[in-house]
Design a protein around this motif. Structure first.
Motif, short mmCIF file in Angstrom:
data_model
loop_
_atom_site.label_atom_id
_atom_site.label_comp_id
_atom_site.label_asym_id
_atom_site.label_seq_id
_atom_site.Cartn_x
_atom_site.Cartn_y
_atom_site.Cartn_z
N GLY A 166 0.80 -1.22 0.00
CA GLY A 166 0.00 0.00 0.00
C GLY A 166 0.83 1.27 0.00
O GLY A 166 0.58 2.18 -0.78
N ALA A 167 1.84 1.31 0.87
CA ALA A 167 2.61 2.53 1.02
C ALA A 167 3.28 2.92 -0.30
O ALA A 167 3.16 4.06 -0.76
CB ALA A 167 3.66 2.34 2.11
N GLN A 168 3.91 1.92 -0.91
CA GLN A 168 4.58 2.15 -2.17
C GLN A 168 3.58 2.61 -3.24
O GLN A 168 3.85 3.54 -4.01
CB GLN A 168 5.27 0.86 -2.61
N ALA A 169 2.44 1.96 -3.25
CA ALA A 169 1.40 2.28 -4.24
C ALA A 169 0.97 3.73 -4.12
O ALA A 169 0.84 4.45 -5.10
CB ALA A 169 0.21 1.35 -4.07
N LEU A 170 0.75 4.18 -2.89
CA LEU A 170 0.27 5.55 -2.69
C LEU A 170 1.33 6.57 -3.12
O LEU A 170 1.00 7.62 -3.68
CB LEU A 170 -0.12 5.76 -1.21
N ASP A 171 2.59 6.21 -2.86
CA ASP A 171 3.67 7.07 -3.33
C ASP A 171 3.59 7.28 -4.84
O ASP A 171 3.66 8.41 -5.33
CB ASP A 171 5.04 6.42 -3.01
N ILE A 172 3.41 6.17 -5.55
CA ILE A 172 3.37 6.24 -7.00
C ILE A 172 2.16 7.06 -7.47
O ILE A 172 2.26 7.91 -8.36
CB ILE A 172 3.34 4.82 -7.61
#
Lengths: 562, 325
Positions: free
Chosen positions: B36-42
């Motif tokens: 999730g965290a990585q996805a939101l960054d993108i």
């Protein structure tokens, strides 16, 4: 004597018992009055007849006052006589009616006539000599009738008085001779009374004997009417109560027998439902096993789904790539055929087509992609195969007896089974001793591990840790499973191994998981203990002997959870 | 244009990510995230048109990721990949309006490709519509100072349930706040709909003879601006997934639902209906239907239902004519 008596009014009136004085009343008060008033009226009538002129007072008296008085007195006498006629047998006296009847009829007729004679005078004329004369005559007749009635009444009164005197005389004699007779009577009565008492007592005795035997509803015959009678009556009450009690007892006995029968029936039902409960319990244990199996299966399904998903996807991508390859190949074949057949005019177009079609497959990326797709697919299939092996290891269906097994391996395969459950919630920290060969039922021990690990995961809120430690100590293999979940409250700690104890919502758990764990450890002659602190976590410590003794080697009969 | 389209794949399983990447890499610019965290960054960095996320991931569950993506980038078309039916999560994600589509594992590559293509088209179309609407709003602002506030009556609501008492109760309860009517059968509902414009349909889906989702879909197709709310005793993951995939239902309420919750939902639904009228770009479902009717194609049963609906309309207009003449 009679007249004298009659004259002595006070003596007569004083005796209230003798009703016949009503008649006397008629005679004593009304007859003299009547005689006086009728005489007065006759005299006034005579004076009119003789040509006297009466004063208006006298005339008014004759017309209005005298007839009224006569009429009144006449009614009084009639009333008295009517009552006297009603009297009967006053001390053996003759009937008054018989004595005065004739005279009375005459009297009624005469007075009636008198009043009838005076009526026209009153109504029509006062000065008619003829009328006055008739008036006088009627007065005379009435007076003579009165005399006769008076005599008859006197005679009747006389007879009544004689009868009374006789009665009094009899009473006097009775007093003289009656007292000794009375004593005799008393003695007789006493004897009778004694007899009656004895009879009552005997009856009491007899009935009480019967009552004791309990076969009577008879009552004591009560002749007497005294204290004994009261005793008898009480006895009767007691007797009837006893009889009633007897009846009640009989009824109670019947009721008891009925209840006994009911009890027997419900005992039978109880036995049946007990059997049913046992059956249901077995079913519940089965369903608990099925539930954990279901959970396991769901987890496995997810675990299998992931590699299955990408393997399938890879194959579809491969298929697409293969289509491109085939397309290029087809074009090459086409070109070759054209070359062989010498159709040179289309060569350029065909070559251009090949170049275009090859663009995507010519890159180094393409072959790398195909290689990776195949490699990853194989990897995925390996993972599925691994899962199948783990499942097989976990269930160890092929092993139905104590087997020397590596507990570490059992825990590992359990963790793989529970991977889907654990990986999102907890990090597992393992501290395994190298040699954990133990004689046990591998499949059952795995069930123990799965149950405890599942509970640990469920106790963790958010992200947590599970520590698993194994070692050997004094011939026992020890497995410690600790979590940093919410912990178990003290009041629940004692109950967690009890069947059906659960803190989960209805439908979420049967409350059998840990009781099954307990049973399994018991079957291994081991122990399981729990330490917990609310908010900090829980630690289960399992100890089982490294070697099981020989007599337990054939376990089928002792294992309830087979 | 499509080759510039950016899509984002989120899964904690690297093999899945690489596999999906290979499926899409020829046609899109593919981004991947392992959580999730990585996805939101993108999503913060890149204009992502379509996001596909796995549901079960450590740290943040898929629907939560999508919920946050919606806040960061509302136009991103969000799809959830589920291998594991987590009922409560699905129903809550339906109600939070997080998801355009549920995709079951194992998926079919072709279907997935179609869905992503559709998603990208929807994204582009909505962007277009929004630009138009904005321009229109600007023009309106500058051209006329007089703002005509049309005081609309409260939204009209149609309750449909097989339970007559329930319908009666709901109609009575909400007749003060809304313009309400009720129906106890599909045909009755169709007649009610033909009589007057309805902004919100609150319906059970548990009918004896008719597929509830199909019934609501027929309504949606005939009256695209109607906002549908499901109020049912059936708590079922498949139904919830269908209610999104086939219907884009606004809310899925499970009985017993408190009157407060129903009332609140009605107000929101009425607002939504007004928004659809004012800004058609917000009606993602309708946009999807106009772009790719083959993907959201009505089933046979739905067509039959639409025929019934139209028959009701025809009947009513005929009787109206007769009454007028």
């Amino acid at each position: 004597m009679l007249i004298a008596h009659v004259g002595d009014v006070s003596n007569l009136v004083l005796d209230p018992d003798i009703d016949s004085y009503y008649m006397m009343d008629g005679v004593i008060f009304r007859i003299p009055l009547l005689v006086q008033k009728i005489s007065q009226a006759r005299d006034l009538g005579r004076r009119i007849a003789l040509g006297d002129a009466l004063s208006s007072d006298k005339l008014a008296e004759l017309i209005f006052v005298l007839p009224g008085i006569v009429e009144n007195a006449f009614d009084g006498i009639k009333l008295g006589v009517a009552k006297a006629y009603g009297f009967k047998n006053v001390y053996g006296a003759p009937n008054v009616k018989d004595l005065i009847n004739q005279e009375y009829d005459m009297f009624v007729g005469a007075i009636g006539a008198f009043l009838a004679q005076t009526k026209p005078i009153r109504a029509v004329a006062l000065d008619s000599a003829f009328n006055a004369k008739r008036y006088v005559e009627a007065g005379n007749v009435a007076l003579s009738a009165l005399k006769k009635l008076y005599a008859a009444e006197a005679k009747a009164l006389d007879a009544l008085l004689v009868a009374r005197i006789n009665a009094l005389t009899f009473q006097k004699r009775l007093m003289q001779f009656g007292v000794p007779l009375l004593w005799l009577a008393v003695i007789y009565l006493l004897i009778g009374f004694y007899r009656s008492v004895m009879k009552t007592v005997n009856s009491l005795d007899e009935i009480s004997k019967k009552l004791v035997r309990g076969d009577t509803e008879e009552k004591v015959k009560l002749d007497a009417k005294d204290e004994l009678a009261k005793v008898g009556a009480s006895f009767n009450v007691i007797g009837q109560a006893l009889v009633q009690r007897n009846k009640d007892l009989e009824e109670n006995k019947k009721k008891l027998e009925d209840s006994l029968r009911l009890l027997e029936e419900s005992y039978k039902k109880l036995e049946e439902s007990n059997a049913r409960i046992q059956e249901q319990q077995t079913q519940l244990i089965q369903s608990e096993k099925m539930a954990s199996l279901g959970q396991m299966v769901a987890g496995i399904a997810h675990e299998v789904n992931t590699p299955l998903g990408f393997v399938r996807n890879n194959i579809e991508v491969l298929e697409k790539s293969q289509r491109r390859l085939l397309d290029v190949l087809e074009r090459y074949r086409d070109l070759r055929d054209a070359l062989i057949n010498g159709q040179l005019d289309e060569l350029e177009a065909k070559l251009l087509g090949i170049v275009e079609a090859s663009k995507k497959i010519d890159s180094s990326n393409f072959s790398e992609k195909i290689r990776a797709l195949i490699a990853e697919s194989l990897d995925g299939i390996d993972r599925i195969q691994q899962l199948v092996i783990v499942l097989k290891n976990f269930s160890r269906l092929d092993e139905a007896s104590f087997k020397e097994t590596d507990l570490n391996q059992g825990i590992e395969s359990t963790l793989k089974i529970a991977h889907n459950l654990v990986k999102y919630k907890a990090e597992v920290i393992k501290d395994f001793a190298p040699d954990m060969q133990v004689e046990c039922f591998p499949a059952r021990m795995n069930q123990v591990f799965l149950n405890i690990i599942t509970n640990a995961v469920q106790a963790i809120e958010g992200q947590g840790h599970i520590w698993i430690k194994t070692y050997k100590e004094d011939g026992m293999a020890v497995v410690k499973i600790r979590d940093d979940g919410r912990g178990i409250p003290k009041e629940n700690l004692k109950k967690i191994f009890e069947p059906f104890f659960t803190t989960k919502e209805v439908g979420q758990g049967t409350g059998l998981g840990l009781s099954i764990v307990y049973k399994i450890i018991e079957q291994h002659r081991g122990t399981i203990t729990v330490q917990s602190e609310v908010g900090k976590g829980t630690e289960f410590t399992i100890k089982i002997p490294v070697k099981q003794s020989q007599e337990l080697a054939s376990p089928a009969s002792t294992l309830a959870f087979n | 244009m499509s080759s510039e389209s950016r899509i984002l794949l989120v899964d904690d399983e690297p093999m899945v990510l690489s596999s999906l990447s290979r499926l899409f890499e020829d046609d899109y610019v593919v981004f991947t995230a392992n959580g999730g965290a990585q996805a939101l960054d993108i999503v913060r960095r890149e204009p992502i048109k379509v996001i596909i996320s796995d549901q079960r991931m450590p740290g943040m569950l898929g629907h939560e990721v999508l919920r946050q993506v919606k806040q960061i980038s509302p136009n991103t078309v969000r799809m959830l990949l589920t291998g594991y039916s987590d009922l409560d999560a699905i129903i809550s994600s339906v109600n939070a309006g997080e998801i355009f589509r549920y995709i079951n594992k194992p998926w079919k590559a072709d279907n997935l490709c179609n869905l992503v293509r559709l998603g990208v088209q929807i994204y582009d179309r909505i962007a277009q519509l929004q630009a138009k609407e904005q321009a229109k709003a600007e023009a309106l602002k500058t051209s006329s100072r007089i703002h005509i506030e049309v005081e609309e009556k409260h939204g009209s609501v149609l309750f449909v349930d097989y339970d007559e008492n329930e319908v009666k109760r709901l109609v009575e309860k909400f007749s003060k706040s809304f313009d309400v009517s009720g129906a106890t059968s599909v045909d009755e509902a169709f007649k009610e709909l033909a009589k007057r414009p309805v902004s919100v349909v609150v319906s059970n889906v548990n009918f004896a003879d008719v597929d509830g989702i199909g019934f609501l879909n027929a309504i949606r197709q005939e009256y695209p601006q109607v906002v549908t709310v499901i109020l049912t005793e059936v708590k079922d993951a498949t139904l919830a997934v269908r209610s999104i995939n086939e219907l884009s239902v606004f809310k899925y309420l499970v009985k017993p639902a408190s009157d407060d919750v129903i009332g609140k939902t009605l107000s929101e639904a009425v607002e939504k209906n007004k928004l659809y009228a004012k800004a058609p770009s917000t009606n993602v479902r309708q946009t999807a239907e106009t772009i790719a009717p083959e993907i959201v194609a009505p089933k046979v049963e739905e067509s039959a239902l639409r025929l019934r609906l139209r028959a009701a309309q025809a009947l009513l207009s005929k009787t109206n004519l007769r009454n007028e003449s």
